[in-house]
Design a protein around this motif. Sequence first.
Motif, PDB file in Angstrom:
ATOM      1  N   GLY A   1      40.812 -16.137  -6.783  1.00 47.64           N
ATOM      2  CA  GLY A   1      39.038 -15.778  -7.106  1.00 47.64           C
ATOM      3  C   GLY A   1      38.270 -15.890  -7.928  1.00 47.64           C
TER       4      GLY A   1
ATOM      5  N   ILE B   1      36.843 -21.532  -8.294  1.00 46.40           N
ATOM      6  CA  ILE B   1      35.467 -21.588  -7.161  1.00 46.40           C
ATOM      7  C   ILE B   1      34.671 -22.086  -8.294  1.00 46.40           C
ATOM      8  CG2 ILE B   1      33.467 -20.225  -7.058  1.00 46.40           C
ATOM      9  CD1 ILE B   1      34.113 -17.447  -7.062  1.00 46.40           C
TER      10      ILE B   1
ATOM     11  N   GLU C   1      31.598 -14.169  -4.050  1.00 43.27           N
ATOM     12  CA  GLU C   1      32.269 -14.643  -3.144  1.00 43.27           C
ATOM     13  C   GLU C   1      32.758 -13.490  -2.240  1.00 43.27           C
ATOM     14  OE1 GLU C   1      37.098 -13.518  -3.408  1.00 43.27           O
ATOM     15  OE2 GLU C   1      36.513 -13.152  -5.249  1.00 43.27           O
TER      16      GLU C   1
ATOM     17  N   LYS D   1      35.026 -11.672   0.440  1.00 41.27           N
ATOM     18  CA  LYS D   1      35.931 -11.541   0.666  1.00 41.27           C
ATOM     19  C   LYS D   1      36.087 -10.865   2.091  1.00 41.27           C
ATOM     20  CE  LYS D   1      40.414 -10.136  -1.673  1.00 41.27           C
ATOM     21  NZ  LYS D   1      41.515  -9.406  -1.497  1.00 41.27           N
TER      22      LYS D   1
ATOM     23  N   SER E   1      38.201 -16.137   1.339  1.00 39.69           N
ATOM     24  CA  SER E   1      37.122 -15.720   0.832  1.00 39.69           C
ATOM     25  C   SER E   1      36.198 -16.790   1.200  1.00 39.69           C
ATOM     26  CB  SER E   1      37.326 -15.983  -0.714  1.00 39.69           C
ATOM     27  OG  SER E   1      37.798 -14.047  -1.032  1.00 39.69           O
TER      28      SER E   1
ATOM     29  N   VAL F   1      33.357 -19.035  -0.595  1.00 40.83           N
ATOM     30  CA  VAL F   1      32.625 -18.678  -1.583  1.00 40.83           C
ATOM     31  C   VAL F   1      31.628 -19.928  -1.996  1.00 40.83           C
ATOM     32  CG1 VAL F   1      34.955 -18.013  -3.025  1.00 40.83           C
ATOM     33  CG2 VAL F   1      34.567 -20.617  -3.320  1.00 40.83           C
TER      34      VAL F   1
END
Length: 390
Positions: free
Chosen positions: A158, A163, A245, A247, A297, A299
């Motif tokens: 991440g 990203i 992000e 998670k 995740s 994003v």
Amino acid sequence: MIEKRFVKLIAAGYVIVRHLEIDLSGTKIGRNEPCWCNSGKKYKNCHLNRSDEKRLPFDALKDGVIKNRKISKCLHPEASETECNNIISAHTIQRSRVLKEISDKENHIMAFNSFDPANKTELNVHRIGWKKASTFTAFCGHHDEVTFMPLEKKPFIGNKEQIFLIAYRAICWELFQKESVIKASPSIKENIDRGLSEDKQKMLQRIINIQSAGQAKGFEDLTKAKSEMDKALLTKCYDDYNTYEIKLEGNLEIASTGAITPSVSLSGKTLQALHNLQAVVQWIAFGIDISEDKHPSIVFLWSKNNLASQKFMDEIELLDDQKLTEYLIQFFFAYCENTYFSIAWWSSLSDLQKKHITQLMMNTNPYYYFPKYNYDLSLSPWSVISRIKK
């Protein structure tokens, strides 16, 4: 799979012609004059006697789109015709981690088929091999490998580079699809109004011309967005972009990536007018990946200069954890045909849940017909671990 944006162009015409009773015949045109539809052809070679032609079925129009939309080229900023001669079917969603994770024992995942406008209540899911899902011929083998190596060869942690690359690939996919639509549009324009009265031909062609102008503007704006991202890609400087992000805890059952141009916030506030051909449309790119410890995740990335995008994300941040996970699932289906899901997850849903997701998918223009979200359906397999802004 034929994308929702192509279905929109064809299906809209099929649905619209049922309701047209407007006289748009106008002044008679000479056989050798330019056709009124702006095709650039002479009237005699275009719409003369088109009302006498046989009406084409939906499948024939769809096949014409598929045949004429094909594009194969490398979108890397340093691409060249001499060096990029090995164009591959590159994945827009990470393959070995993400798509593999949602596949069954036979390496299949699920996606939505396009629907037949003659039966608007039907939109069916189908199985597809995970290696064939979410591909586009937009990179050569070399540039696909070197560009996305931090995603493909390294665990997902991440960081901002990863990203950015998820978002960059999403923007490239959207640009590629826009160009495909533009390339296929003449096939629709030339065939969708066969066998219709002149009044209906003119109304349909007017609508298609408006759509074409919007597509050209969207392509122009996405080209500009990609050009700006190209600079960040080459310099590895991502300071001009915000990221968010989310998670998650829970199995990775759904995967999606793409870019939206937010026109209305979750609370109903107008953010930007997409029909304004003078304004540069603002965007948000999104995608999904999974860490080594199996935490998915989701994003988002957008330019720091994009106020509309920031306001859209501000309201997403205000959602509590339960509503956020429900929203994310529905957001994918509402806005992005590049969405895939596990057979086990789909099989676990009730008829009511499946109906709601199908209705979200059937909305061919969520920017002007804002999706109706239901936060009480328990669609999400996830709970929120953390939210990280960078």
